[in-house]
Design an enzyme around this catalytic site. Structure first.
Site, short mmCIF file in Angstrom:
data_model
loop_
_atom_site.label_atom_id
_atom_site.label_comp_id
_atom_site.label_asym_id
_atom_site.label_seq_id
_atom_site.Cartn_x
_atom_site.Cartn_y
_atom_site.Cartn_z
N GLY A 1 1.49 4.74 3.02
CA GLY A 1 0.78 3.71 3.60
C GLY A 1 -0.85 4.07 4.05
O GLY A 1 -1.14 5.12 4.07
N ASP B 1 4.48 13.93 -7.66
CA ASP B 1 4.31 14.06 -6.30
C ASP B 1 4.82 14.90 -5.42
O ASP B 1 4.31 15.80 -4.73
CB ASP B 1 3.98 12.66 -5.76
CG ASP B 1 3.46 12.80 -4.34
OD1 ASP B 1 2.15 13.05 -3.98
OD2 ASP B 1 4.28 12.78 -3.12
N LYS C 1 4.16 18.72 -3.78
CA LYS C 1 4.56 19.15 -2.26
C LYS C 1 5.50 20.18 -2.26
O LYS C 1 5.55 20.98 -1.20
CB LYS C 1 4.95 17.84 -1.63
CG LYS C 1 4.00 16.73 -1.38
CD LYS C 1 4.58 15.49 -0.93
CE LYS C 1 3.53 14.43 -0.80
NZ LYS C 1 4.03 13.05 -0.45
N GLY D 1 0.83 -1.28 -0.04
CA GLY D 1 0.02 -0.09 -0.12
C GLY D 1 1.00 1.10 0.07
O GLY D 1 0.23 2.46 0.26
N GLU E 1 0.73 3.62 -5.58
CA GLU E 1 -0.51 3.49 -6.25
C GLU E 1 -0.44 2.39 -7.30
O GLU E 1 0.58 1.94 -7.77
CB GLU E 1 -0.94 4.73 -6.89
CG GLU E 1 -0.90 5.89 -5.88
CD GLU E 1 -2.27 5.99 -5.16
OE1 GLU E 1 -3.24 5.52 -5.31
OE2 GLU E 1 -2.24 6.76 -4.22
#
Length: 241
Positions: A146, A44, A48, A30, A33
């Protein structure tokens, strides 16, 4: 600031596994993706970094101002070479104000000496550092991917929406120039297809690739985007310190 790539790189460094097998493990746990593109290509962490830099500098930088490179091309042979030379690879995002009032902001794989705090970040954890004039260096550490960390972040966002919080960015935020040409660093590069750029800036052989003379992040990322079209397996990493 990306638990997926931290997990992949940490596992490769410690266990010697290849990239694809560790990516599949990250999916099963997990940490990644089903489509991990945003994580492994640096998208990603680029987003951020944009949020963090805009808050820090009262800016409204855009994605086009922040070049980002990911870890998709890395091999266990690269990692073995880094281990042998005392370095650890992380996908690193950095932004800072520079002398001309602009912001230097970039996302790229980076090699840290094994004894540094950044190199010690394990598994799916994140490590964020802020440096300011009066507070000095402050670092924050915690899980970044997670089931539970993600659920916590989603619930917090929902609570903010319910409370009608809209003042995350300050009223002073304004368009600000970026300058990724103002600093230079050496890069580890592994490539197959020769180009005029690499012919002019290679300093020496280094592990499974070469070490460049100091070049700016803007130059390296511009070359990388072009070269990757003909050499999909290309990989590079900045040398920190």
């Amino acid at each position: 600031m990306n638990g997926t790539t931290n997990y992949i790189l940490d596992t490769m460094h410690k266990r010697g596994y290849d990239y694809e097998s560790v990516l599949q493990d990250a999916k099963s746990y997990g940490y990644a993706e089903a489509d991990p593109t945003a994580d492994i290509e640096g998208i990603d962490i680029q987003r951020k970094l944009l949020i963090s830099a805009n808050v820090a500098f009262d800016a409204s930088l855009t994605e086009q101002q922040v070049p980002a490179a990911g870890i998709a091309g890395i091999t266990r042979e690269d990692i073995a070479g880094f281990n042998e030379m005392g370095y650890v690879c992380k996908l690193y995002a950095t932004a800072k104000r520079v002398a001309d009032g602009a912001v230097l902001a970039v996302v790229e794989p980076t090699l840290f000496k094994a004894e540094t705090p950044e190199a010690a970040v394990p598994a799916n954890y994140n490590f964020i550092t802020a440096v300011s004039e009066y507070a000095g260096r402050q670092s924050f550490f915690g899980e970044g991917a997670g089931r539970w960390p993600t659920a916590y972040a989603v619930v917090q966002d929902l609570l903010d929406l319910c409370e009608n919080k809209k003042d995350f960015y300050t009223a002073a935020a304004r368009p600000m120039p970026s300058n990724n040409m103002c600093e230079e660093r050496r890069y580890y590069v592994r490539y197959i297809v020769d180009t005029w750029f690499m012919d002019g800036c290679v300093e020496k052989r280094w592990g499974n690739g070469v070490l460049t003379r100091p070049v700016s992040p803007a130059q390296m990322h511009s070359w990388y985007v072009e070269a990757r079209r003909n050499d999909p397996g290309i990989f590079f990493a900045a040398l920190q310190g």
